[in-house]
Design a protein around this motif. Structure first.
Motif, PDB file in Angstrom:
ATOM      1  N   TYR A   1      -0.480   2.209   2.188  1.00 44.98           N
ATOM      2  CA  TYR A   1      -1.564   2.175   3.168  1.00 44.98           C
ATOM      3  C   TYR A   1      -2.887   2.500   2.489  1.00 44.98           C
ATOM      4  O   TYR A   1      -3.445   3.577   2.659  1.00 44.98           O
ATOM      5  CB  TYR A   1      -1.302   3.177   4.302  1.00 44.98           C
ATOM      6  CG  TYR A   1      -0.076   2.849   5.104  1.00 44.98           C
ATOM      7  CD1 TYR A   1      -0.093   1.839   6.056  1.00 44.98           C
ATOM      8  CD2 TYR A   1       1.115   3.551   4.901  1.00 44.98           C
ATOM      9  CE1 TYR A   1       1.047   1.529   6.788  1.00 44.98           C
ATOM     10  CE2 TYR A   1       2.250   3.244   5.635  1.00 44.98           C
ATOM     11  CZ  TYR A   1       2.207   2.234   6.575  1.00 44.98           C
ATOM     12  OH  TYR A   1       3.335   1.927   7.297  1.00 44.98           O
TER      13      TYR A   1
ATOM     14  N   GLY B   1      -8.173  -1.155   2.712  1.00 49.50           N
ATOM     15  CA  GLY B   1      -7.608  -2.472   2.942  1.00 49.50           C
ATOM     16  C   GLY B   1      -6.429  -2.421   3.878  1.00 49.50           C
ATOM     17  O   GLY B   1      -6.054  -1.348   4.379  1.00 49.50           O
ATOM     18  N   PRO B   2      -5.794  -3.558   4.141  1.00 50.27           N
ATOM     19  CA  PRO B   2      -4.662  -3.599   5.060  1.00 50.27           C
ATOM     20  C   PRO B   2      -3.404  -2.994   4.447  1.00 50.27           C
ATOM     21  O   PRO B   2      -3.326  -2.784   3.233  1.00 50.27           O
ATOM     22  CB  PRO B   2      -4.478  -5.103   5.309  1.00 50.27           C
ATOM     23  CG  PRO B   2      -5.004  -5.753   4.064  1.00 50.27           C
ATOM     24  CD  PRO B   2      -6.141  -4.891   3.604  1.00 50.27           C
ATOM     25  N   GLU B   3      -2.411  -2.727   5.313  1.00 56.06           N
ATOM     26  CA  GLU B   3      -1.134  -2.215   4.829  1.00 56.06           C
ATOM     27  C   GLU B   3      -0.496  -3.230   3.893  1.00 56.06           C
ATOM     28  O   GLU B   3      -0.743  -4.430   3.980  1.00 56.06           O
ATOM     29  CB  GLU B   3      -0.210  -1.923   6.005  1.00 56.06           C
ATOM     30  CG  GLU B   3       0.177  -3.153   6.814  1.00 56.06           C
ATOM     31  CD  GLU B   3       1.032  -2.816   8.004  1.00 56.06           C
ATOM     32  OE1 GLU B   3       1.988  -2.039   7.844  1.00 56.06           O
ATOM     33  OE2 GLU B   3       0.755  -3.317   9.105  1.00 56.06           O
ATOM     34  N   THR B   4       0.321  -2.740   2.989  1.00 56.68           N
ATOM     35  CA  THR B   4       0.962  -3.599   2.003  1.00 56.68           C
ATOM     36  C   THR B   4       2.469  -3.610   2.219  1.00 56.68           C
ATOM     37  O   THR B   4       3.009  -2.777   2.945  1.00 56.68           O
ATOM     38  CB  THR B   4       0.640  -3.133   0.578  1.00 56.68           C
ATOM     39  OG1 THR B   4       1.209  -1.833   0.380  1.00 56.68           O
ATOM     40  CG2 THR B   4      -0.861  -3.084   0.340  1.00 56.68           C
ATOM     41  N   HIS B   5       3.133  -4.565   1.568  1.00 55.81           N
ATOM     42  CA  HIS B   5       4.561  -4.750   1.786  1.00 55.81           C
ATOM     43  C   HIS B   5       5.270  -5.062   0.480  1.00 55.81           C
ATOM     44  O   HIS B   5       4.664  -5.536  -0.485  1.00 55.81           O
ATOM     45  CB  HIS B   5       4.805  -5.911   2.749  1.00 55.81           C
ATOM     46  CG  HIS B   5       4.157  -5.745   4.087  1.00 55.81           C
ATOM     47  ND1 HIS B   5       4.734  -5.057   5.119  1.00 55.81           N
ATOM     48  CD2 HIS B   5       2.956  -6.193   4.549  1.00 55.81           C
ATOM     49  CE1 HIS B   5       3.931  -5.077   6.164  1.00 55.81           C
ATOM     50  NE2 HIS B   5       2.844  -5.762   5.850  1.00 55.81           N
TER      51      HIS B   5
ATOM     52  N   TYR C   1      -4.893 -12.225  -2.045  1.00 51.98           N
ATOM     53  CA  TYR C   1      -4.187 -10.990  -1.764  1.00 51.98           C
ATOM     54  C   TYR C   1      -4.877  -9.766  -2.371  1.00 51.98           C
ATOM     55  O   TYR C   1      -4.314  -8.669  -2.372  1.00 51.98           O
ATOM     56  CB  TYR C   1      -2.735 -11.083  -2.237  1.00 51.98           C
ATOM     57  CG  TYR C   1      -1.854 -11.889  -1.313  1.00 51.98           C
ATOM     58  CD1 TYR C   1      -1.939 -11.736   0.069  1.00 51.98           C
ATOM     59  CD2 TYR C   1      -0.929 -12.792  -1.820  1.00 51.98           C
ATOM     60  CE1 TYR C   1      -1.134 -12.477   0.917  1.00 51.98           C
ATOM     61  CE2 TYR C   1      -0.101 -13.532  -0.972  1.00 51.98           C
ATOM     62  CZ  TYR C   1      -0.219 -13.373   0.397  1.00 51.98           C
ATOM     63  OH  TYR C   1       0.590 -14.096   1.250  1.00 51.98           O
TER      64      TYR C   1
ATOM     65  N   SER D   1      -4.309  -5.841  -5.701  1.00 57.80           N
ATOM     66  CA  SER D   1      -3.039  -5.130  -5.631  1.00 57.80           C
ATOM     67  C   SER D   1      -2.826  -4.325  -6.914  1.00 57.80           C
ATOM     68  O   SER D   1      -3.132  -4.785  -8.006  1.00 57.80           O
ATOM     69  CB  SER D   1      -1.891  -6.121  -5.440  1.00 57.80           C
ATOM     70  OG  SER D   1      -2.047  -6.849  -4.246  1.00 57.80           O
TER      71      SER D   1
ATOM     72  N   PRO E   1      -0.635  -7.120   0.245  1.00 57.22           N
ATOM     73  CA  PRO E   1      -1.002  -7.130   1.675  1.00 57.22           C
ATOM     74  C   PRO E   1      -0.624  -8.435   2.373  1.00 57.22           C
ATOM     75  O   PRO E   1      -1.486  -9.165   2.887  1.00 57.22           O
ATOM     76  CB  PRO E   1      -2.525  -6.912   1.642  1.00 57.22           C
ATOM     77  CG  PRO E   1      -2.969  -7.487   0.350  1.00 57.22           C
ATOM     78  CD  PRO E   1      -1.845  -7.196  -0.619  1.00 57.22           C
TER      79      PRO E   1
ATOM     80  N   ASP F   1       0.404 -10.804   5.251  1.00 53.25           N
ATOM     81  CA  ASP F   1       0.293 -10.828   6.706  1.00 53.25           C
ATOM     82  C   ASP F   1       1.630 -11.304   7.244  1.00 53.25           C
ATOM     83  O   ASP F   1       1.975 -12.482   7.151  1.00 53.25           O
ATOM     84  CB  ASP F   1      -0.838 -11.780   7.129  1.00 53.25           C
ATOM     85  CG  ASP F   1      -0.838 -12.064   8.623  1.00 53.25           C
ATOM     86  OD1 ASP F   1      -0.127 -11.361   9.370  1.00 53.25           O
ATOM     87  OD2 ASP F   1      -1.537 -13.011   9.044  1.00 53.25           O
TER      88      ASP F   1
END
Length: 956
Positions: free
Chosen positions: A382, A386-390, A419, A422, A438, A440
């Motif tokens: 998190y 920026g947005p949450e990552t996976h 992206y 990262s 990140p 979507d």
């Protein structure tokens, strides 16, 4: 026809559950709460299990498999549940080995082997092996919670794989069970293999041998696919090593015999700094020539994220100049040998332009630096900017000598798919790179973008001669892409092997062979639309959305560790998934999802899972992604009991500030009643309190009534001494001692004359509307001090934690709430920050301190350490976990056994082992109460009492 038989005829799953309950001595759970707790792992995927079986012995598991076979039910073995590719979640019967099957069956120090059950966690096993000076070689970053069975299923590695290889290299023999019921020990050669399997397997190997030799990349970190190369004659036709990494798709592992390695006599760590991560990767071949035991890389982005989240502050300050770093560990028989090897590396490489370096050989500093590397997932999940990552492309591996070029192309690919920046880090010495991206995963366009990126990334890795997975396995994230890596012939061989061992596709179906799509079964997905309820807490770090907070857990399972830190005391006692921070988070997610748990705040499944949460807040600091289960519990309870009767303890312990104020004029009578044996037990039962607990005695005179202030010279300014409920009503001597210390340090001490409270007991029992009213009144009383910027000294750590943490989230937007959060200090914090030149009185002898859980989570103990260092004390801060009392928790009926077990786990043994002259320091009222209850001779004291006594000793 009996009712039971009729039920079995109508409800197949009920029939299977009944048969399982008859067959096993362990636990069988087909309820919604248990299924919710096991619905996912550390991946992007979600699948509701059919039910959960917790075998008490490996023989229990054999019986469970037989029942599943009789009912034709799919089956999944699960260890720590930390898999990142989806292999630990499935619509199957889950065997959770981690609660009971944790035995070390045998250790042979001469042969350096051990036989273990699959549910034992790696750290626990290594602790058991320590007396033999032996250990398991591979050490994943999840070593506190990953089990040996899980490591075997995934062929786990970790940083130490540089020296000791993958889990396959540590496995000597396995006791296995096929879905069809064939049970056997297998190892090198095929002599242990059932004859029905031996010839067909040999035929598969013969037919595909050349394909295997050509198609398998010859790199250190090839984890993808089945280990068919282990079946080649030149590799010893090792059945055990072949089965490692098969992700519960072929067999169930019942026991394992492992090869062990000697613990290094000493280690030294060289840290090299580079201009960028590509330069660091380019240097890997030169470093490898020095034969390091571990070679890890991390980039500036990871360090930035860790710094912003204060995950590894001490470590970050030790790093040499640079924007990327290599951490290089050397082992030696003694420290001199390890240091010499590290210095040779530094001398060799730092002469090159742009490379800096340091040598670290102190264990504490080494541990801090390794913590920076192991905090990678938590830091990147998190990012604040920026947005949450996976996960999804987080552990590919390439030949180490080609790593720099691969990373340059991979970064270009990330840019092309937009992206962003990262972070790149991982096991650079073996060409394995970790990253979270990140993606979507909530819109059709974003998911299609993710799918395209994964395919192009797979092609890139294969072009470099690499493996789609270098550590985490294929699961569902990468199995669909295996044909890109291996080609059709080897994929066909995988299918034949699967059909041989599991002809009905009942073992973890949809993984590795005939896999489900990488974009199917997503936990989010295009249908993701969680319920967004109104809440009392603001959840500012989660976009003011409770659904985001409940989905914050990424599943790494640190809450399932056996020691170190505070999180999670109830799991350490029960070894139950639903009583871990992660398990509770899963149930909250399912509650908001509404499919399995569909009664929202009224859910009894969620209530029961939260019941044993001590609200210690340990997860707020120890969880890599800052899950705060104490806050989630308070929020849930506030709605669960809205408009209906609460447990009796909520009215007694939850309202104790009010009862204490009312009892003050008649405290001798109240104490007489609450400490008369028969009356005490009756009152305890009536109030929902466990009768084995002695209720605290009221003081004859409250602190606010006996304090004669203001006092002090005011040399260092004015302070407000906070009269918390516990110091004010039960132990006023602590507050008087604090006033004496503050006066001696040159402060003008003031105490609120009107009744005030932090609202803690109302918060912990989920009475949040009342807590808000109490806190608003408190802010009104403190308004002059807040406007003047006067520090507020809080002696009770849990009250200070309310002001620092809960208050601004309960009264979000109230500027006075934020002022009080900023002006709240512990006694040690104030003395070190506002009177740094003051010399505290001398405290001689050893001091053993039990930090309050809330202090550990929100306040820290650095100031306490500095204060006692300045006083000349020999201070040891215990790392013994939660005391177990945790405010009202340990008093409530139904919690006594868990409460005591928490203390007996580490705290009480540590106090018993202390020298007789040791002072026991415990600033928390709960901690002191628990210690006095279980070990009266310890006589715990507050920091203020110890310092005040030392002042009196120094008085002329």
């Amino acid at each position: 026809m009996s009712t039971r038989h009729d039920s079995r005829t109508r409800w197949p799953l009920d029939a299977a559950a009944a048969d399982l309950a008859d067959a096993v001595t362990g636990e069988v759970r087909f309820d919604s709460g248990s299924r919710a707790a096991y619905s996912t792992d550390a991946s992007n995927y979600r699948a509701l299990p059919l039910g959960v079986v917790v075998p008490r012995t490996p023989e229990d598991a054999v019986a469970a498999v037989a029942v599943c076979r009789a009912h034709d039910l799919p089956l999944l073995s699960r260890g720590g549940g930390t898999s990142l590719a989806g292999q630990c979640c499935n619509a199957a019967v889950v065997l959770d080995w981690s609660k009971y099957c944790r035995e070390v069956v045998a250790v042979d120090p001469q042969a350096r082997t051990t036989v273990v059950e699959p549910g034992i966690a790696l750290d626990s096993l290594n602790d058991r092996l320590a007396p033999y000076d032996l250990m398991v070689g591979p050490k994943p970053s999840t070593h506190v919670s990953c089990t040996i069975g899980g490591m075997i299923g995934n062929n786990s590695c970790g940083a130490s794989a540089q020296a000791y290889g993958k889990t396959a290299d540590a496995v000597r023999r396995l006791e296995i069970l096929t879905y069809g019921g064939q049970r056997m020990w297998v190892g090198p050669g095929d002599h242990g293999l059932d004859p029905a399997l031996r010839a067909p397997l040999g035929s598969i190997v013969d037919r595909y041998a050349e394909d295997i030799r050509r198609g398998y990349p010859h790199i250190p970190r090839r984890v993808s696919g089945y280990n068919l190369d282990s079946l080649l004659p030149e590799n010893g036709c090792d059945i055990a090593k072949f089965l490692v990494g098969s992700e519960s798709t072929l067999v169930t592992v019942l026991r394992a015999e492992l090869d062990l390695v000697p613990r290094p006599g000493a280690i030294a760590l060289a840290v090299l700094g580079f201009d960028d991560v590509y330069a660091a990767a380019d240097a890997v071949p030169a470093v490898l020539r020095h034969r390091p035991a571990a070679l890890e890389g991390l980039d500036h982005r990871l360090v930035q994220l860790e710094h912003s989240r204060r995950l590894a502050e001490r470590a970050i300050h030790q790093l040499p100049d640079g924007n990327a770093w290599l951490m290089v560990q050397f082992d030696g028989t003694d420290q001199a040998e390890a240091d010499e090897r590290a210095r040779d590396l530094l001398a060799d490489l730092t002469a090159a332009n742009g490379i800096t370096g340091i040598l670290v050989d102190e264990p504490e500093r080494e541990a801090e630096l390794w913590s920076a590397r192991e905090a990678g997932l938590g830091a990147t999940a998190y990012p604040p900017d920026g947005p949450e990552t996976h996960e999804g492309w987080e552990d590919a591996a390439v030949p180490p000598e080609r790593l720099g070029d691969y990373l340059r192309e991979f970064h270009t690919l990330l840019d092309r798919f937009d992206y962003g920046a990262s972070s790149l880090y991982g096991h650079f010495g073996q060409g394995c790179v970790h990253t979270r991206i990140p993606f979507d995963l909530r819109t059709a366009e974003g998911i299609a973008h993710y799918r395209e990126f994964a395919r192009e990334s797979a092609c890139l890795v294969v072009r470099y001669g690499g493996s789609l997975s270098g550590e985490h396995g294929d699961g569902q994230s990468r199995a669909e892409l295996l044909p890109i890596m291996f080609g059709d012939r080897i994929i066909t061989a995988f299918g034949e092997v699967k059909s041989l061992f599991d002809p009905g596709d009942r073992m973890n179906p949809g993984k590795v062979v005939a896999p489900r799509a990488l974009d199917a079964d997503l936990r989010q997905g295009t249908g993701y639309r969680p319920w967004e309820p109104h809440t009392y807490f603001a959840f500012p770090d989660d976009g003011h959305r409770f659904s985001h907070a409940a989905d914050r857990c990424v599943g790494v399972g640190k809450c399932r560790g056996a020691d170190g830190g505070v999180m999670c005391p109830s799991y350490r006692v029960t070894h139950e998934e639903e009583h871990s921070t992660r398990g509770r988070a899963r149930l909250l997610y399912e509650m908001l999802n509404g499919e399995l748990i569909d009664d929202g705040w009224r859910s009894t499944e969620v209530r029961d899972a939260l019941d044993l949460c001590l609200a210690c807040k340990g997860c707020r600091s120890d969880c890599p992604v800052d899950v705060d289960m104490a806050t989630y519990k308070a929020e849930f309870l506030s709605h669960h009991y809205a408009g209906r009767l609460r447990p009796r303890a909520h009215y007694t312990m939850g309202w104790i500030p009010l009862w204490a104020r009312l009892a003050a004029p008649v405290s001798p009578l109240v104490d007489a009643l609450t400490h008369t044996p028969g009356v005490r037990r009756a009152l305890a039962r009536a109030g929902g309190v466990d009768p084995r607990r002695e209720l605290p005695r009221f003081a004859r005179h409250r602190f606010t009534e006996s304090f004669s202030g203001p006092v002090g010279s005011g040399t260092h300014g004015r302070v407000v001494l906070w009269p918390d409920t516990f110091s004010n009503n039960f132990e006023p001597q602590i507050a008087h001692a604090a006033a004496a210390v503050l006066t001696a340090a040159g402060f003008d001490v003031r105490v609120p004359r009107r009744s005030v409270c932090c609202g803690l007991t109302w918060i912990s029992t989920g009475q949040l509307a009342t807590a808000r009213r109490v806190l608003r009144r408190t802010l009104a009383v403190l308004e002059p001090a807040l406007r003047a910027g006067t520090p507020v000294v809080v002696l009770e750590p849990s009250c200070a934690a309310v002001f620092r943490g809960d208050l601004p989230e309960l009264l979000d937007g109230d500027e006075d709430a934020h002022r009080l959060a900023g002006q709240t200090h512990t006694l040690a914090e104030l003395l070190r920050a506002r009177a740094p030149e003051w010399t505290p009185p001398r405290v001689t002898g050893p001091v053993l301190a039990q930090p309050h859980c809330h202090q550990h989570a929100l306040l820290g103990s650095d100031a306490d350490r500095e204060l006692f260092d300045a006083a000349g004390a020999d201070l040891t801060l215990l790392d013994a976990g939660c005391c177990g009392l945790a405010g009202n928790f340990g008093f409530e009926r139904g919690h006594y056994e868990v409460s005591v077990a928490c203390a007996q786990d580490q705290l009480i043994p540590a106090l018993r082992a202390a020298a007789p002259e040791t002072r026991v320091l415990a600033d928390g009222f709960s901690c002191r109460t628990q210690i006095r209850h279980l070990l009266p001779a310890a006589q715990p004291r507050h920091t203020a009492e110890v310092l005040a006594a030392a002042l009196r000793d120094e008085s002329p």
